[in-house]
Design a protein around this motif. Structure first.
Motif, PDB file in Angstrom:
ATOM      1  N   ASN A 253      14.258 -25.829 -37.676  1.00  0.00           N
ATOM      2  CA  ASN A 253      14.707 -26.905 -36.797  1.00  0.00           C
ATOM      3  C   ASN A 253      16.214 -27.027 -36.638  1.00  0.00           C
ATOM      4  OD1 ASN A 253      12.087 -27.989 -36.129  1.00  0.00           O
ATOM      5  ND2 ASN A 253      11.971 -28.738 -38.235  1.00  0.00           N
ATOM      6  N   HIS A 254      16.982 -26.229 -37.363  1.00  0.00           N
ATOM      7  CA  HIS A 254      18.446 -26.381 -37.323  1.00  0.00           C
ATOM      8  C   HIS A 254      19.099 -25.069 -36.930  1.00  0.00           C
ATOM      9  CE1 HIS A 254      17.192 -29.853 -39.710  1.00  0.00           C
ATOM     10  NE2 HIS A 254      18.314 -30.415 -39.301  1.00  0.00           N
ATOM     11  N   GLN A 255      19.602 -25.045 -35.714  1.00  0.00           N
ATOM     12  CA  GLN A 255      20.179 -23.835 -35.163  1.00  0.00           C
ATOM     13  C   GLN A 255      21.522 -23.503 -35.792  1.00  0.00           C
ATOM     14  OE1 GLN A 255      20.171 -26.754 -33.648  1.00  0.00           O
ATOM     15  NE2 GLN A 255      22.071 -27.092 -32.520  1.00  0.00           N
ATOM     16  N   LEU A 256      21.842 -22.230 -35.773  1.00  0.00           N
ATOM     17  CA  LEU A 256      23.164 -21.762 -36.159  1.00  0.00           C
ATOM     18  C   LEU A 256      23.949 -21.405 -34.902  1.00  0.00           C
ATOM     19  CD1 LEU A 256      22.408 -19.379 -39.178  1.00  0.00           C
ATOM     20  CD2 LEU A 256      23.399 -21.675 -39.263  1.00  0.00           C
ATOM     21  N   PRO A 257      25.258 -21.685 -34.886  1.00  0.00           N
ATOM     22  CA  PRO A 257      26.076 -21.250 -33.753  1.00  0.00           C
ATOM     23  C   PRO A 257      26.011 -19.728 -33.617  1.00  0.00           C
ATOM     24  CG  PRO A 257      27.231 -22.853 -35.115  1.00  0.00           C
ATOM     25  CD  PRO A 257      26.006 -22.456 -35.872  1.00  0.00           C
TER      26      PRO A 257
END
Length: 300
Positions: free
Chosen positions: A186-190
């Motif tokens: 659920n937590h994207q990386l740049p």
């Protein structure tokens, strides 16, 4: 008998719990403001310990800045409370409490009250005489310079912090693989944005989980030196606009501090960060005042 890395880290962490915070990496050259009379501003005077017959309960994730806001405020007000750390993949517990998966959640058993939203919780506690003197935490000042600084480091901090949250293996919400995978899912990386990571109308399933795991592993394996150097420079900028080592805005401890400190805390999970002296004192002072530990002992 040989001690494992985890054993040594546990011993170091345990020792730190009984001692004053240590400045591991601190810039030696103070900024102009840190040499001003602002550095001599009076510390917040904490009230007497408040222990209710039925203790308030907070349900939180340790890494979550919104959760840290509530823990910090309760600590500043010296209110004894129970902290329940939720596993990151635990949906049933928060849903049973407030109808959906969110954190923080505040429960006040003596009033049969359960509620969410960090700033609403803090407002409730700071306006209730059962929890000591009221309105001890001053209102937010609305400083645009701090908000601008926070926005300027958002991508940088996501890149450095998110892989480290799950890589330490020590945060309570990530003790099991399911919790770590739920966070990564659920937590994207740049440079990826949330729609392409989690999914949108065109691609409901989002990015394949194996790809996400690979990206997190690569981010953790990458040499962070250049990113840490950039972060160190940004911390010098922040040091110049933080009013004193006890509160960030002139006039006393406020919601500015509740928000700023809660966001800065996760920087201590990044190894090699060099803190300007005033800003490091600020982190240590509020950590002690709010009884919320920093991550220095587990930094990666």
């Amino acid at each position: 008998m040989k001690l494992s890395f985890i054993s040594v880290l546990a011993l170091a962490t345990a020792a730190q719990a009984f001692t004053a915070p240590q400045h591991v990496s601190v810039a030696k050259t103070p900024s102009a403001l840190s040499m001003s009379t602002a550095s001599e501003a009076a510390a917040f005077v904490q009230g007497e310990r408040i222990i209710r017959d039925q203790l308030p309960v907070v349900y939180v994730y340790d890494h979550c800045p919104f959760c840290v806001r509530v823990r910090l405020a309760l600590g500043i007000k010296n209110v004894k409370h129970n902290v329940n750390f939720l596993a990151n993949d635990d949906i049933p517990t928060p849903t049973a409490l407030v109808g959906k998966k969110i954190a923080p959640i505040f429960a006040l058993p003596e009033d049969d009250l359960v509620m969410g939203e960090s700033m609403d919780i803090i407002k409730l506690v700071d306006s209730d005489p059962r929890f000591g003197a009221v309105n001890t935490i001053k209102p937010a000042t609305g400083r645009d310079d701090i908000k601008k600084w926070q926005k300027s480091v958002q991508t940088l901090l996501r890149t450095l912090q998110r892989p480290r949250y799950v890589a330490t293996g020590l945060l309570p919400e990530f003790q099991q693989l399911d919790g770590r995978h739920a966070f990564i899912k659920n937590h994207q990386l740049p440079p990826y944005e949330k729609p392409e990571w989690k999914g949108n109308d065109e691609n409901p399933d989002g990015m394949d989980m194996d790809v996400k795991l690979k990206l997190y592993a690569e981010a953790m394996a990458k040499d962070p030196a250049s990113s840490v150097e950039e972060l160190n420079a940004k911390l010098v900028e922040l040091d110049d606009i933080v009013y004193s080592e006890h509160y960030c805005s002139e006039g006393g401890l406020s919601l500015d501090d509740i928000d700023l400190w809660a966001r800065l805390r996760s920087i201590t999970i990044i190894k090699g960060v060099v803190w300007p002296a005033k800003l490091r004192n600020y982190m240590d002072n509020l950590s002690a005042l709010g009884d919320v530990p920093l991550y220095d002992a587990m930094a990666l």
